[in-house]
Scaffold this active site. Structure first.
Site, PDB file in Angstrom:
ATOM      1  N   ASN A 189       0.872  -1.178   0.000  1.00  0.00           N
ATOM      2  CA  ASN A 189       0.000   0.000   0.000  1.00  0.00           C
ATOM      3  C   ASN A 189       0.908   1.227   0.000  1.00  0.00           C
ATOM      4  O   ASN A 189       1.480   1.573   1.024  1.00  0.00           O
ATOM      5  CB  ASN A 189      -0.892  -0.028   1.254  1.00  0.00           C
ATOM      6  CG  ASN A 189      -1.716   1.244   1.400  1.00  0.00           C
ATOM      7  OD1 ASN A 189      -1.764   2.067   0.476  1.00  0.00           O
ATOM      8  ND2 ASN A 189      -2.358   1.402   2.547  1.00  0.00           N
TER       9      ASN A 189
ATOM     10  N   LYS B  85       0.166   4.233  -0.257  1.00  0.00           N
ATOM     11  CA  LYS B  85      -0.441   5.428   0.347  1.00  0.00           C
ATOM     12  C   LYS B  85      -0.178   6.641  -0.568  1.00  0.00           C
ATOM     13  O   LYS B  85      -0.103   6.480  -1.782  1.00  0.00           O
ATOM     14  CB  LYS B  85       0.068   5.619   1.773  1.00  0.00           C
ATOM     15  CG  LYS B  85      -0.077   4.313   2.595  1.00  0.00           C
ATOM     16  CD  LYS B  85       0.143   4.468   4.055  1.00  0.00           C
ATOM     17  CE  LYS B  85      -0.055   3.128   4.755  1.00  0.00           C
ATOM     18  NZ  LYS B  85       0.083   3.211   6.200  1.00  0.00           N
TER      19      LYS B  85
ATOM     20  N   HIS C 235      -9.359   1.258   5.109  1.00  0.00           N
ATOM     21  CA  HIS C 235      -8.068   1.484   5.765  1.00  0.00           C
ATOM     22  C   HIS C 235      -8.262   2.433   6.952  1.00  0.00           C
ATOM     23  O   HIS C 235      -9.045   3.383   6.874  1.00  0.00           O
ATOM     24  CB  HIS C 235      -7.051   2.060   4.770  1.00  0.00           C
ATOM     25  CG  HIS C 235      -5.661   2.000   5.324  1.00  0.00           C
ATOM     26  ND1 HIS C 235      -5.185   2.921   6.221  1.00  0.00           N
ATOM     27  CD2 HIS C 235      -4.668   1.083   5.156  1.00  0.00           C
ATOM     28  CE1 HIS C 235      -3.944   2.585   6.568  1.00  0.00           C
ATOM     29  NE2 HIS C 235      -3.612   1.475   5.940  1.00  0.00           N
TER      30      HIS C 235
ATOM     31  N   GLU D  82      -6.559   4.800   8.026  1.00  0.00           N
ATOM     32  CA  GLU D  82      -6.299   6.225   7.758  1.00  0.00           C
ATOM     33  C   GLU D  82      -7.535   6.891   7.168  1.00  0.00           C
ATOM     34  O   GLU D  82      -7.811   8.065   7.432  1.00  0.00           O
ATOM     35  CB  GLU D  82      -5.076   6.361   6.825  1.00  0.00           C
ATOM     36  CG  GLU D  82      -3.780   6.092   7.594  1.00  0.00           C
ATOM     37  CD  GLU D  82      -2.657   5.483   6.786  1.00  0.00           C
ATOM     38  OE1 GLU D  82      -2.690   5.529   5.542  1.00  0.00           O
ATOM     39  OE2 GLU D  82      -1.726   4.934   7.416  1.00  0.00           O
TER      40      GLU D  82
ATOM     41  N   GLU E 285      -4.886  -4.778  10.739  1.00  0.00           N
ATOM     42  CA  GLU E 285      -3.878  -3.747  10.917  1.00  0.00           C
ATOM     43  C   GLU E 285      -4.142  -2.999  12.225  1.00  0.00           C
ATOM     44  O   GLU E 285      -4.985  -2.095  12.257  1.00  0.00           O
ATOM     45  CB  GLU E 285      -3.931  -2.739   9.752  1.00  0.00           C
ATOM     46  CG  GLU E 285      -3.677  -3.352   8.397  1.00  0.00           C
ATOM     47  CD  GLU E 285      -3.150  -2.322   7.394  1.00  0.00           C
ATOM     48  OE1 GLU E 285      -2.181  -2.646   6.719  1.00  0.00           O
ATOM     49  OE2 GLU E 285      -3.691  -1.205   7.315  1.00  0.00           O
TER      50      GLU E 285
ATOM     51  N   GLY F 133       3.045   2.478  10.719  1.00  0.00           N
ATOM     52  CA  GLY F 133       3.994   3.570  10.524  1.00  0.00           C
ATOM     53  C   GLY F 133       4.725   3.982  11.786  1.00  0.00           C
ATOM     54  O   GLY F 133       5.402   5.000  11.820  1.00  0.00           O
TER      55      GLY F 133
ATOM     56  N   SER G 190       3.914  -1.950  10.240  1.00  0.00           N
ATOM     57  CA  SER G 190       5.370  -1.998  10.432  1.00  0.00           C
ATOM     58  C   SER G 190       5.982  -3.352  10.090  1.00  0.00           C
ATOM     59  O   SER G 190       6.928  -3.795  10.754  1.00  0.00           O
ATOM     60  CB  SER G 190       5.747  -1.562  11.855  1.00  0.00           C
ATOM     61  OG  SER G 190       5.362  -0.214  12.072  1.00  0.00           O
TER      62      SER G 190
HETATM   63  P1  13P Z   1       3.332   0.505   7.611  1.00  0.00           P
HETATM   64  O1  13P Z   1       3.847  -0.792   7.015  1.00  0.00           O
HETATM   65  O2  13P Z   1       4.038   1.716   7.087  1.00  0.00           O
HETATM   66  O3  13P Z   1       3.261   0.442   9.103  1.00  0.00           O
HETATM   67  O4  13P Z   1       1.808   0.662   7.091  1.00  0.00           O
HETATM   68  C1  13P Z   1       0.933  -0.403   7.210  1.00  0.00           C
HETATM   69  C2  13P Z   1      -0.308  -0.079   6.473  1.00  0.00           C
HETATM   70  O5  13P Z   1      -1.067   0.793   6.880  1.00  0.00           O
HETATM   71  C3  13P Z   1      -0.602  -0.809   5.231  1.00  0.00           C
HETATM   72  O6  13P Z   1      -1.883  -0.570   4.771  1.00  0.00           O
END
Ligand code: 13P
Length: 256
Positions: free
Chosen positions: A9, A11, A95, A97, A167, A173, A212
């Site tokens: 992803n 982003k 997601h 976010e 997640e 992150g 992560s």
């Molecule tokens: P990270 O791997 O940067 O922690 O992000 C995970 C994520 O949100 C994948 O959709």
């Protein structure tokens, strides 16, 4: 045996040049594998370029979100049919976010999941608790609410054409990864919850871990019986890291 999926992803990252470089490194390193499926989910404006560059098909492409509506006056939104038309196979829905920034609730996410499947896409449904939920012992309740909303709206049979990604929001992150035990517990919980409605669907369902994941912790996570790959954020932007994670998934599948 379930075929693992490792999906990147991206982003809101990348540029035409950076994407070209990353995808050429990835496609040079990867062959279509029977054991593990690989996908990347670039920002929507880059999907066509990514698809053109990846035409061999060893790496699939997905969107990061889709509208719950088919078409019409929805400024800024992208219909699932449009993602399908340009060649996407997957789309991420729900997601954390977007749940946080766009205030998407579980009912809305369920409508997106249904719209994605109606267009012929495989939705990657994200679920996961915030740190405060975990500390208050509410992890299962939060995950159950997010999952049940989609199970109720789409029906359990729809999950044979879907992927779930667990997640934990506190691990995204942050460099904090759920320990293999913490992840295993929630993955087993998700599978049991689907199994309570249909055991066969639950056994075939791919449940990815995200938060992560790096090349050096992927093997430990992918070795767990209910973890069928990963949804990778930051580490999917670096070719060597992402390839390392895919290789960890291939090795885990080979061990059975
Ligand atoms: P990270 O791997 O940067 O922690 O992000 C995970 C994520 O949100 C994948 O959709």
């Amino acid at each position: 045996m379930r075929k693992a999926l490792v999906a990147g992803n991206w982003k809101m990252n990348g540029s035409l040049d950076a994407n070209r470089e990353l995808l050429s490194a990835l496609s040079g390193a990867m062959q279509a594998s029977d054991a593990v499926a690989v996908a990347v989910c670039p920002p929507a404006v880059y999907l066509r370029d990514a698809l053109a560059q990846l035409e061999s098909g060893a790496i699939a492409v997905g969107g990061q979100d889709c509208s719950d509506e088919k078409s019409g006056a929805f400024t800024g939104e992208i219909a699932a049919d449009m993602l399908k038309e340009v060649g996407c196979e997957y789309v991420i829905v729900g997601h954390s976010e977007r749940r946080a920034r766009q205030h998407e609730d579980s009912a809305w996410v369920a409508r997106k999941f249904i719209a994605a499947q109606a267009a012929g896409l495989v939705p990657i449904l994200c679920v996961g608790e915030q740190l405060a939920d975990r500390e208050a012992g509410r992890t299962d309740a939060v995950v159950a609410e997010q999952l049940d909303a989609v199970l109720d709206a789409a029906g359990v049979a729809a999950f044979d054409r879907a992927v779930v990604a667990y997640e934990p929001v506190w691990a995204i992150g942050t460099g904090l990864t759920a320990s293999p035990e913490q992840a295993a517990e929630v993955h087993a919980f998700i599978r049991a919850r689907v199994s309570a409605r249909d055991q066969g669907v639950a056994e075939g369902l791919r449940i990815l871990y995200g938060g992560s994941v790096k090349a050096d912790n992927a093997a430990g996570l992918f070795a767990l019986p209910d973890i069928d790959g990963g949804l990778i954020g930051g580490a999917s932007l670096d070719a060597a890291s992402f390839i390392g994670i895919v290789n960890a998934a291939v090795a885990a599948q080979a061990r059975g």
